[in-house]
Enzyme design. Structure first.
Site, PDB file in Angstrom:
ATOM      1  N   HIS A  91     -13.259 -36.354   7.800  1.00 29.68           N
ATOM      2  CA  HIS A  91     -14.615 -36.676   7.278  1.00 29.68           C
ATOM      3  C   HIS A  91     -15.647 -37.355   8.281  1.00 29.68           C
ATOM      4  O   HIS A  91     -16.719 -37.243   8.508  1.00 29.68           O
ATOM      5  CB  HIS A  91     -14.242 -37.474   5.842  1.00 29.68           C
ATOM      6  N   GLU A  92     -14.778 -38.604   8.986  1.00 31.41           N
ATOM      7  CA  GLU A  92     -15.531 -39.445   9.763  1.00 31.41           C
ATOM      8  C   GLU A  92     -16.046 -38.580  11.180  1.00 31.41           C
ATOM      9  O   GLU A  92     -17.067 -38.915  11.537  1.00 31.41           O
ATOM     10  CB  GLU A  92     -14.659 -40.852  10.084  1.00 31.41           C
ATOM     11  N   CYS A 144     -18.831 -40.613   0.071  1.00 32.13           N
ATOM     12  CA  CYS A 144     -19.443 -40.934   1.288  1.00 32.13           C
ATOM     13  C   CYS A 144     -20.187 -42.497   1.064  1.00 32.13           C
ATOM     14  O   CYS A 144     -20.704 -42.523   0.104  1.00 32.13           O
ATOM     15  CB  CYS A 144     -19.959 -40.089   1.891  1.00 32.13           C
ATOM     16  N   GLY A 157     -13.629 -45.516   5.116  1.00 30.39           N
ATOM     17  CA  GLY A 157     -14.016 -44.859   6.405  1.00 30.39           C
ATOM     18  C   GLY A 157     -15.507 -45.085   6.847  1.00 30.39           C
ATOM     19  O   GLY A 157     -16.189 -45.318   5.920  1.00 30.39           O
ATOM     20  N   GLN A 184     -23.939 -43.972  10.510  1.00 30.01           N
ATOM     21  CA  GLN A 184     -23.918 -44.396   9.081  1.00 30.01           C
ATOM     22  C   GLN A 184     -24.592 -45.864   9.194  1.00 30.01           C
ATOM     23  O   GLN A 184     -25.303 -46.151   8.101  1.00 30.01           O
ATOM     24  CB  GLN A 184     -22.781 -44.623   8.462  1.00 30.01           C
TER      25      GLN A 184
HETATM   26 NI    NI Z   1     -19.055 -40.489   4.942  1.00 25.17          NI
END
Ligand code: NI
Length: 173
Positions: A137-138, A95, A46, A51
């Site tokens: 999480h995303e 991550c 992901g 990010q």
């Molecule tokens: Ni992450």
């Protein structure tokens, strides 16, 4: 398609709330392609737009991990949680913005999301297992939240110090 550099924690952009996508543009479609390529290259399952430094409510994921299985890339914009299961499950999460650090995070085991797709249509789908964990999480990334924010403060601080050290080392010529 271009690989985009992934921001490493701590970075103020990873702590911000991302803005909703207003309409699907060619720039966003290109971003989605780049993000998928960057995610597969990492490799990861992901990746959220913040990010790669783009503060838009968009993420990509593909939780098909086994070699030989057909990939299943999904591009999600403006996600809304329609339902969360009462059942919880714990996964050891990592991550791409926090390389080589992992921690157990407990989240609802299943989630139903509604989102805007690249086709301009509204999609609805229930996710289970690793897909449910990854989607949550995303989605956290779009709200400036990282998986380490679910860990105990001591562990979070330890990981953050390691990342600060890593960034100092990378910055050295
Ligand atoms: Ni992450």
């Amino acid at each position: 398609m271009t690989l985009r550099p992934i921001l490493i924690h701590p970075d103020p952009r990873l702590k911000k709330i991302a803005a909703p996508v207003v309409r699907v543009t060619t720039a966003l479609t290109r971003l989605a392609d780049d993000m998928l390529e960057t995610m597969y290259d990492a490799p990861g399952i992901g990746l959220a737009a913040p990010q790669v430094g783009v503060m838009a409510r968009m993420f990509v994921m593909d939780c098909v991990k086994d070699e030989g299985e057909v990939p299943c890339p999904i591009v999600i914009m403006n996600p809304e949680i329609l339902w969360l299961s009462e059942d919880l499950s714990t996964y050891e999460e990592g991550c791409l913005s926090i390389p080589e650090q992992y921690g157990d995070v407990e989240r609802p085991a299943a989630v139903e999301l509604q989102w805007l797709g690249l086709d301009g249509q509204i999609h609805k789908q229930r996710f289970d297992g690793l897909w449910a964990t990854c989607a949550q999480h995303e989605l956290d990334h779009l709200n400036g939240k990282l998986f380490i924010d679910h860990l105990k403060p001591m562990r979070r601080q330890m990981i953050t110090r390691k990342m600060q050290k890593l960034k100092r080392e990378q910055a050295r010529p």
